[in-house]
Design a protein around this motif. Structure first.
Motif, PDB file in Angstrom:
ATOM      1  N   PRO A  82       0.826  -1.220   0.000  1.00 45.21           N
ATOM      2  CA  PRO A  82       0.000   0.000   0.000  1.00 45.21           C
ATOM      3  C   PRO A  82       0.860   1.270   0.000  1.00 45.21           C
ATOM      4  CG  PRO A  82      -0.925  -1.608   1.494  1.00 45.21           C
ATOM      5  CD  PRO A  82       0.377  -2.179   1.022  1.00 45.21           C
ATOM      6  N   ALA A  83       2.039   1.184   0.661  1.00 46.03           N
ATOM      7  CA  ALA A  83       2.925   2.365   0.702  1.00 46.03           C
ATOM      8  C   ALA A  83       3.482   2.666  -0.686  1.00 46.03           C
ATOM      9  CB  ALA A  83       4.073   2.125   1.687  1.00 46.03           C
ATOM     10  N   ASP A  84       3.841   1.587  -1.425  1.00 43.32           N
ATOM     11  CA  ASP A  84       4.342   1.769  -2.801  1.00 43.32           C
ATOM     12  C   ASP A  84       3.284   2.471  -3.648  1.00 43.32           C
ATOM     13  OD1 ASP A  84       6.705   0.471  -2.275  1.00 43.32           O
ATOM     14  OD2 ASP A  84       5.973  -1.498  -2.951  1.00 43.32           O
ATOM     15  N   VAL A  85       2.043   1.992  -3.497  1.00 45.30           N
ATOM     16  CA  VAL A  85       0.942   2.531  -4.293  1.00 45.30           C
ATOM     17  C   VAL A  85       0.720   3.999  -3.932  1.00 45.30           C
ATOM     18  CG1 VAL A  85      -1.514   2.365  -4.833  1.00 45.30           C
ATOM     19  CG2 VAL A  85      -0.156   0.278  -4.534  1.00 45.30           C
ATOM     20  N   GLN A  86       0.769   4.267  -2.635  1.00 46.01           N
ATOM     21  CA  GLN A  86       0.544   5.649  -2.182  1.00 46.01           C
ATOM     22  C   GLN A  86       1.626   6.579  -2.750  1.00 46.01           C
ATOM     23  OE1 GLN A  86       0.562   6.160   2.052  1.00 46.01           O
ATOM     24  NE2 GLN A  86      -0.699   8.001   1.945  1.00 46.01           N
ATOM     25  N   PRO A  99      -4.079  -0.043  -7.710  1.00 48.02           N
ATOM     26  CA  PRO A  99      -3.539  -1.409  -7.693  1.00 48.02           C
ATOM     27  C   PRO A  99      -4.557  -2.409  -8.253  1.00 48.02           C
ATOM     28  CG  PRO A  99      -4.272  -0.777  -5.510  1.00 48.02           C
ATOM     29  CD  PRO A  99      -4.508   0.416  -6.385  1.00 48.02           C
ATOM     30  N   LEU A 100      -4.038  -3.432  -8.890  1.00 42.97           N
ATOM     31  CA  LEU A 100      -4.885  -4.545  -9.321  1.00 42.97           C
ATOM     32  C   LEU A 100      -4.780  -5.598  -8.211  1.00 42.97           C
ATOM     33  CD1 LEU A 100      -4.099  -5.024 -13.094  1.00 42.97           C
ATOM     34  CD2 LEU A 100      -6.388  -4.969 -12.119  1.00 42.97           C
ATOM     35  N   ILE A 101      -5.909  -5.820  -7.500  1.00 41.49           N
ATOM     36  CA  ILE A 101      -5.902  -6.777  -6.382  1.00 41.49           C
ATOM     37  C   ILE A 101      -6.297  -8.156  -6.919  1.00 41.49           C
ATOM     38  CG2 ILE A 101      -6.890  -7.308  -4.119  1.00 41.49           C
ATOM     39  CD1 ILE A 101      -5.263  -4.727  -4.128  1.00 41.49           C
ATOM     40  N   ALA A 102      -5.419  -9.130  -6.665  1.00 41.13           N
ATOM     41  CA  ALA A 102      -5.679 -10.485  -7.186  1.00 41.13           C
ATOM     42  C   ALA A 102      -6.318 -11.357  -6.099  1.00 41.13           C
ATOM     43  CB  ALA A 102      -4.375 -11.092  -7.667  1.00 41.13           C
ATOM     44  N   ARG A 232       0.266  -5.800  -9.751  1.00 38.85           N
ATOM     45  CA  ARG A 232       0.363  -4.784 -10.787  1.00 38.85           C
ATOM     46  C   ARG A 232      -0.331  -3.507 -10.323  1.00 38.85           C
ATOM     47  NH1 ARG A 232      -1.923  -6.645 -16.344  1.00 38.85           N
ATOM     48  NH2 ARG A 232      -3.540  -7.751 -15.146  1.00 38.85           N
ATOM     49  N   VAL A 233       0.118  -2.407 -10.841  1.00 34.25           N
ATOM     50  CA  VAL A 233      -0.549  -1.127 -10.575  1.00 34.25           C
ATOM     51  C   VAL A 233      -0.770  -0.455 -11.923  1.00 34.25           C
ATOM     52  CG1 VAL A 233      -0.293   1.169  -9.541  1.00 34.25           C
ATOM     53  CG2 VAL A 233       0.490  -0.840  -8.292  1.00 34.25           C
ATOM     54  N   TYR A 234      -1.964   0.060 -12.103  1.00 38.57           N
ATOM     55  CA  TYR A 234      -2.195   0.849 -13.320  1.00 38.57           C
ATOM     56  C   TYR A 234      -1.960   2.322 -13.004  1.00 38.57           C
ATOM     57  CZ  TYR A 234      -3.611  -2.241 -17.023  1.00 38.57           C
ATOM     58  OH  TYR A 234      -3.583  -3.148 -18.039  1.00 38.57           O
ATOM     59  N   ILE A 235      -1.201   2.964 -13.868  1.00 37.95           N
ATOM     60  CA  ILE A 235      -0.986   4.405 -13.668  1.00 37.95           C
ATOM     61  C   ILE A 235      -1.711   5.171 -14.776  1.00 37.95           C
ATOM     62  CG2 ILE A 235       1.190   4.272 -12.399  1.00 37.95           C
ATOM     63  CD1 ILE A 235       2.632   4.830 -15.083  1.00 37.95           C
ATOM     64  N   LYS A 236      -2.156   6.352 -14.393  1.00 41.02           N
ATOM     65  CA  LYS A 236      -2.880   7.209 -15.336  1.00 41.02           C
ATOM     66  C   LYS A 236      -2.016   8.460 -15.543  1.00 41.02           C
ATOM     67  CE  LYS A 236      -7.221   9.826 -15.486  1.00 41.02           C
ATOM     68  NZ  LYS A 236      -8.358  10.264 -14.662  1.00 41.02           N
ATOM     69  N   LEU A 249      10.372   5.506 -12.935  1.00 41.22           N
ATOM     70  CA  LEU A 249      10.175   4.064 -13.088  1.00 41.22           C
ATOM     71  C   LEU A 249      11.515   3.339 -13.043  1.00 41.22           C
ATOM     72  CD1 LEU A 249       7.506   4.027 -15.944  1.00 41.22           C
ATOM     73  CD2 LEU A 249       7.116   3.635 -13.509  1.00 41.22           C
ATOM     74  N   GLU A 250      12.478   3.904 -13.714  1.00 41.31           N
ATOM     75  CA  GLU A 250      13.796   3.278 -13.756  1.00 41.31           C
ATOM     76  C   GLU A 250      14.444   3.247 -12.376  1.00 41.31           C
ATOM     77  OE1 GLU A 250      17.712   3.868 -16.513  1.00 41.31           O
ATOM     78  OE2 GLU A 250      15.760   4.446 -17.328  1.00 41.31           O
ATOM     79  N   ALA A 251      14.319   4.378 -11.667  1.00 43.14           N
ATOM     80  CA  ALA A 251      14.940   4.480 -10.341  1.00 43.14           C
ATOM     81  C   ALA A 251      14.335   3.448  -9.386  1.00 43.14           C
ATOM     82  CB  ALA A 251      14.770   5.884  -9.798  1.00 43.14           C
ATOM     83  N   ASN A 252      13.033   3.142  -9.541  1.00 40.32           N
ATOM     84  CA  ASN A 252      12.375   2.212  -8.624  1.00 40.32           C
ATOM     85  C   ASN A 252      12.334   0.783  -9.150  1.00 40.32           C
ATOM     86  OD1 ASN A 252      11.187   3.837  -6.267  1.00 40.32           O
ATOM     87  ND2 ASN A 252      10.768   5.086  -8.064  1.00 40.32           N
ATOM     88  N   GLN A 253      12.992   0.563 -10.275  1.00 37.92           N
ATOM     89  CA  GLN A 253      13.010  -0.760 -10.911  1.00 37.92           C
ATOM     90  C   GLN A 253      11.596  -1.266 -11.186  1.00 37.92           C
ATOM     91  OE1 GLN A 253      15.789  -3.475  -8.843  1.00 37.92           O
ATOM     92  NE2 GLN A 253      17.023  -3.034 -10.645  1.00 37.92           N
ATOM     93  N   TYR A 254      10.765  -0.334 -11.683  1.00 37.67           N
ATOM     94  CA  TYR A 254       9.423  -0.720 -12.093  1.00 37.67           C
ATOM     95  C   TYR A 254       9.469  -1.004 -13.582  1.00 37.67           C
ATOM     96  CZ  TYR A 254       7.639   1.109  -7.649  1.00 37.67           C
ATOM     97  OH  TYR A 254       7.396   1.329  -6.328  1.00 37.67           O
ATOM     98  N   ARG A 255       8.654  -1.976 -13.970  1.00 37.07           N
ATOM     99  CA  ARG A 255       8.691  -2.402 -15.372  1.00 37.07           C
ATOM    100  C   ARG A 255       7.376  -2.032 -16.036  1.00 37.07           C
ATOM    101  NH1 ARG A 255       6.514  -5.980 -18.020  1.00 37.07           N
ATOM    102  NH2 ARG A 255       7.444  -6.831 -19.910  1.00 37.07           N
ATOM    103  N   ILE A 256       7.468  -1.470 -17.239  1.00 34.71           N
ATOM    104  CA  ILE A 256       6.259  -1.248 -18.026  1.00 34.71           C
ATOM    105  C   ILE A 256       6.532  -1.700 -19.444  1.00 34.71           C
ATOM    106  CG2 ILE A 256       5.460   0.731 -16.658  1.00 34.71           C
ATOM    107  CD1 ILE A 256       6.382   2.532 -18.918  1.00 34.71           C
TER     108      ILE A 256
END
Lengths: 394, 213
Positions: A82-86, A99-102, A232-236, A249-256
């Motif tokens: 939740p902190a990442d998402v926030q 966030p996409l909750i599975a 996964r998280v969807y960003i707008k 994204l690069e700094a946090n090693q997030y992939r898109i």
């Protein structure tokens, strides 16, 4: 001094010598201005191309972000807390993040007797504002036996590819909504069955989506936690190519999906090249102006006695400075107009070499003409001040 | 324009010369239309005085004022305005453009603030006996001719003060008188004051005041 003009004082200047440095400075100035104008025009072109590429009907782009799985972090929980998402939600270059909750329990789907098909499944839920197609019936309340589902168009396409090989019927977008699906949710104590039906197809989200209320209930009652981390998280965002977003994204090693941002990454590279070119252009202009100032200084030094006498007789240093500076206005104007014309021709050629780029104009941007005029004004002003300053020293 | 010397003292002056001077260290105001002759032997500072008055040098104590304004505070543009409209000069060393013709040397002053039509250059040159020299380079002229060029040049503009620094030193008696008559006519037409600095009293200069430097 209405009747007084440059022709009266021209014979008092010795400008016969040093023609080479004068012509070199003209050439340098022309090349510098051309480089600068072309660089600015290319900068504008690239921005236009990027805008053309990224324009969506809503004006926003929705992009799925996941954490990069590497050999180092493979064994760990690489989901979004939740902190990442926030933190994502708070980024100024994002309009939102969800966030996409599975599911946190086993889910099995079967299509009943009509389509003899049964598979283990995953379901997800997301803030409805992030879904492109939300019909009014996409709701669920506790005790409701049927669950509305939004199905990914891509998944339907994949199904239709492998269905014939498995002796299963292919389904159209219309008929898919009439297929009844049995959703079996395995609980610690047994199994709970729901009737699911596809209420819409989504082009945006590659998933099988259920209402958030159902996911929350099911995870709480059948699974281990009601608030699991999101895979996964969807960003707008308004601009998927913005350098800030890419850096973050690069700094946090997030992939898109890299295809969504290639233009942005190329844009950064292009902009770096163009900035270098523009910087080089400015440097050449400055050097040319310095060279020309040497020519002027030499001319004034050679004509020093005459100029000193003109001042003694009552000629104003300001007037002489203006007159001398004006003498080069036609030359400078020619240099600027020629540079402008070459830039216009190159821009036209650039547009012709990229057919189908509606956002690209065959004409130079108005700001190019403004910059050219500004450069002309600066050149004349620099000469005026230089001559006036040197006359002041006589 | 009113010009005034307020206790002007060149930095190089010897104290004994100062005491005897009617100019150095004194208050000297020039009234409009006044014709002042400053008399001094060589080396007493005549040229310095003219340069101080014209604003070319500042190596003095005291004040030189134009219209009550200390010219030390003037910028080059202020001087340009006064030199175009109010104050004209004939330098002892003439100060001509040696690479220009006689006509251009005179006309460059005329076009700056035209007081006379171009035809007056020829008239005056003929009157002072240098009419045939107008098309020649000034460097080819004798000192006497150059002096007459400088005189005509100084008369091409409007002025209320005319400074003359030994303007006839290279002229014979006859030519001196012709030149002086022309200068006097031009000054009278403008109701201008003249400050003439020379070694000795010049009889044909109708001085209203004589000052010993």
């Amino acid at each position: 001094m209405p009747s007084l003009s440059a022709r009266h004082i021209a014979p008092f200047f010795d400008g016969r010598q040093n023609k080479a440095s004068r012509w070199f400075s003209y050439a340098g100035l022309g090349i510098g201005i051309l480089l600068l104008l072309c660089a600015v025009q290319m900068y504008i072109n690239i921005n236009r191309l990027v805008r053309e590429k990224s324009t969506r009907s809503t004006g926003y782009e929705y992009i799925s972000v996941s954490k990069l799985i590497t050999n180092e972090n493979m064994g760990k929980d690489n989901r979004f807390t939740p902190a990442d998402v926030q933190q994502l939600q708070q980024q100024p270059f994002l309009e939102g993040a969800a966030p996409l909750i599975a599911n946190q329990f086993r889910v099995k789907a079967s299509a009943g007797n009509i389509i003899p098909f049964s598979t283990d499944l995953f379901i997800e839920s997301i803030n409805e504002a992030f879904i492109d197609t939300v019909p009014p019936g996409f709701t669920w309340q506790e005790g409701q036996p049927d669950v509305p589902v939004i199905f990914s168009s891509d998944f339907l396409e994949m199904y239709n590819i492998f269905a014939p090989g498995q002796d299963l019927p292919q389904l159209s977008e219309k008929t898919v909504s009439s297929v009844s699906i049995m959703l079996e949710c395995y609980t610690p104590g047994g199994m709970q069955q729901y009737k699911a039906h596809i209420v819409a197809l989504s082009d945006r989200i590659n998933s099988i989506l259920v209402p958030s209320s159902f996911m929350h209930y099911a995870n709480k009652n059948f699974g281990t936690t009601a608030q699991p981390n999101a895979g996964r998280v969807y960003i707008k965002t308004k601009d998927a190519n913005s350098p800030e977003l890419l850096q973050y994204l690069e700094a946090n090693q997030y992939r898109i999906n890299k295809d969504r941002t290639w233009l942005g990454r190329s844009k950064q590279l292009f902009q770096a090249i163009i900035s270098t070119l523009a910087g080089f252009g400015v440097l050449v202009i400055v050097l040319a102006m310095v060279l020309f100032s040497f020519y002027l200084q030499l001319m004034i030094a050679r004509s020093k006695d005459n100029l000193a006498l003109l001042l003694t007789l009552g000629y104003s240093p300001g007037w002489i400075g203006r007159t001398v500076a004006k003498r080069w206005v036609p030359v400078y104007a020619t240099i600027v107009v020629v540079s402008l014309a070459i830039t216009a021709v190159l821009q036209y050629g650039f547009k012709m070499s990229m057919p189908g780029r509606a956002g690209l104009s065959p004409w130079i941007h108005w700001s190019i003409a403004v910059i050219a005029t500004g450069l002309l004004a600066i050149s004349v002003m620099v000469n005026y001040r230089l001559v006036k300053k040197m006359l002041g020293r006589l | 324009m009113h010009i005034e010397l307020q206790q002007v003292l060149p930095v190089f002056i010897e104290p004994e010369k100062m005491a005897a001077s009617e100019v150095w260290g004194k208050l000297v105001a020039i009234a409009p239309g006044e014709q002042v002759q400053v008399i001094a032997p060589s080396g007493s500072g005549k040229t310095s005085l003219v340069h101080f008055l014209y604003g070319l040098r500042k190596d003095y104590a005291g004040k030189v004022t134009y219209d009550k304004k200390d010219i030390r505070g003037f910028n080059p543009e202020d001087f340009a305005r006064y030199r175009q409209q109010e104050i004209s000069v004939v330098f002892q060393d003439m100060r001509l453009f040696t690479d220009q013709t006689v006509f251009d040397n005179i006309n460059i002053k005329r076009v700056l603030a035209p007081y006379h039509p171009e035809s007056r250059i020829t008239e005056m040159a003929n009157r002072l006996g240098i009419g045939s020299k107008l098309g020649k380079l000034s460097s080819t002229c004798s000192y006497g001719e150059q002096q007459r060029i400088a005189i005509i040049r100084s008369l091409m503009q409007p002025f209320s003060i005319l400074l003359l620094d030994e303007p006839f030193s290279h002229l014979d008696e006859h030519n001196r008188q012709i030149a002086m008559t022309l200068i006097a006519e031009e000054a009278a037409a403008r109701q201008a004051a003249i400050i003439l600095a020379d070694l000795k009293r010049i009889d044909y200069f109708p001085a209203t005041r004589i000052l010993n430097l």
